[in-house]
Design a protein around this motif. Structure first.
Motif, PDB file in Angstrom:
ATOM      1  N   GLN A  28      -9.769   0.329   6.761  1.00 59.82           N
ATOM      2  CA  GLN A  28      -9.168   0.792   5.118  1.00 59.82           C
ATOM      3  C   GLN A  28      -7.869   0.693   4.430  1.00 59.82           C
ATOM      4  OE1 GLN A  28      -7.979   4.725   7.819  1.00 59.82           O
ATOM      5  NE2 GLN A  28     -10.727   4.714   8.678  1.00 59.82           N
ATOM      6  N   LEU A  29      -7.220   0.186   4.987  1.00 57.46           N
ATOM      7  CA  LEU A  29      -6.082   0.172   3.658  1.00 57.46           C
ATOM      8  C   LEU A  29      -6.814  -1.193   2.592  1.00 57.46           C
ATOM      9  CD1 LEU A  29      -3.083  -0.790   5.587  1.00 57.46           C
ATOM     10  CD2 LEU A  29      -3.325   0.975   4.080  1.00 57.46           C
ATOM     11  N   THR A  30      -7.796  -1.925   3.107  1.00 54.35           N
ATOM     12  CA  THR A  30      -8.130  -3.245   2.590  1.00 54.35           C
ATOM     13  C   THR A  30      -8.993  -2.560   1.349  1.00 54.35           C
ATOM     14  OG1 THR A  30      -8.715  -4.726   3.747  1.00 54.35           O
ATOM     15  CG2 THR A  30      -9.553  -4.978   2.373  1.00 54.35           C
ATOM     16  N   ALA A  31      -9.857  -1.293   2.010  1.00 50.58           N
ATOM     17  CA  ALA A  31     -11.607  -0.263   0.916  1.00 50.58           C
ATOM     18  C   ALA A  31     -10.251   0.278   0.114  1.00 50.58           C
ATOM     19  CB  ALA A  31     -11.971   0.168   2.079  1.00 50.58           C
ATOM     20  N   TYR A  50      -5.567  -2.251  -0.885  1.00 47.38           N
ATOM     21  CA  TYR A  50      -3.696  -2.555  -0.584  1.00 47.38           C
ATOM     22  C   TYR A  50      -4.309  -3.906   0.282  1.00 47.38           C
ATOM     23  CZ  TYR A  50      -2.083   2.395  -0.899  1.00 47.38           C
ATOM     24  OH  TYR A  50      -1.790   3.149  -1.555  1.00 47.38           O
ATOM     25  N   LEU A  51      -3.904  -5.026  -1.228  1.00 50.87           N
ATOM     26  CA  LEU A  51      -4.728  -6.483  -0.704  1.00 50.87           C
ATOM     27  C   LEU A  51      -3.625  -7.749  -0.163  1.00 50.87           C
ATOM     28  CD1 LEU A  51      -7.485  -6.925  -2.528  1.00 50.87           C
ATOM     29  CD2 LEU A  51      -7.390  -6.282  -0.767  1.00 50.87           C
ATOM     30  N   SER A  52      -2.701  -7.286  -1.175  1.00 55.92           N
ATOM     31  CA  SER A  52      -1.344  -8.121  -1.137  1.00 55.92           C
ATOM     32  C   SER A  52       0.010  -7.684  -0.261  1.00 55.92           C
ATOM     33  CB  SER A  52      -1.194  -8.640  -2.438  1.00 55.92           C
ATOM     34  OG  SER A  52      -0.905  -8.372  -3.406  1.00 55.92           O
ATOM     35  N   GLY A 106      -5.409  -9.668   6.592  1.00 56.18           N
ATOM     36  CA  GLY A 106      -4.560 -10.797   6.422  1.00 56.18           C
ATOM     37  C   GLY A 106      -2.944 -10.474   5.526  1.00 56.18           C
ATOM     38  N   ALA A 107      -3.017  -9.947   5.480  1.00 57.63           N
ATOM     39  CA  ALA A 107      -1.092  -9.285   5.325  1.00 57.63           C
ATOM     40  C   ALA A 107      -1.103  -9.945   5.897  1.00 57.63           C
ATOM     41  CB  ALA A 107      -1.398  -7.504   5.127  1.00 57.63           C
TER      42      ALA A 107
END
Length: 164
Positions: free
Chosen positions: A25-28, A31-33, A55-56
């Protein structure tokens, strides 16, 4: 025998499953880096699995609620080296000031002990200029999450997001 009507199935069967879904959900949401910080103790496993799924970077932020009694709701919380985050509606009378100071010192002591347990006293990962996602298992009282957010801001986080 059937389960009582008030009993509900857990939203997520495991904390690792909840973390994996949170990571998706965060990736969507873009919130990638970011850096995920799991609030001790409930948010650690969830944040670790969310970070792995996306991958964070992951770390632990140590927090402790401030309570004036074991059976009472918290009136605030402390995270790491940040000042206490207190309920603005809590207005202690003179008769409670000493008890409040004792409760704050007890919470600071728990934070120091938990720093050894969770991070072996190493410093938290660098969050300067980064987006930080504070993760907890559930939030009944907001003080630990708010204390963690305040600590993250003091460490230089650009943006702080709370996920539960």
């Amino acid at each position: 025998m059937t389960a009582p009507a008030s009993a509900r199935a857990a939203l997520y069967p495991t904390k690792s499953g909840a973390g994996a879904l949170l990571g998706q959900q965060l990736t969507a949401r873009g919130y990638l880096s970011c850096v995920l910080l799991g609030i001790t103790p409930e948010g650690v496993e969830i944040a670790a699995n969310a970070a792995q799924a996306m991958g964070a970077k992951f770390d632990v932020i140590v927090c402790s609620a401030i309570k004036l009694g074991a059976d009472l709701a918290p009136v605030g919380a402390i995270a790491e080296q940040a000042p206490a985050e207190m309920d603005p509606d809590f207005q202690p009378g003179m008769n409670l000031l000493e008890k409040l100071q004792e409760a704050i010192e007890e919470s600071r002591s728990r934070v120091k002990q938990d720093l050894v347990l969770y991070r072996t006293q190493r410093p938290i990962k660098d969050v300067k200029g980064r987006t930080v996602v504070i993760v907890d298992g559930q939030i009944v009282h907001p003080w630990k999450a708010l204390a963690a957010a305040k600590a993250s801001e003091q460490l230089g986080a650009r943006t702080v997001v709370i996920a539960t």
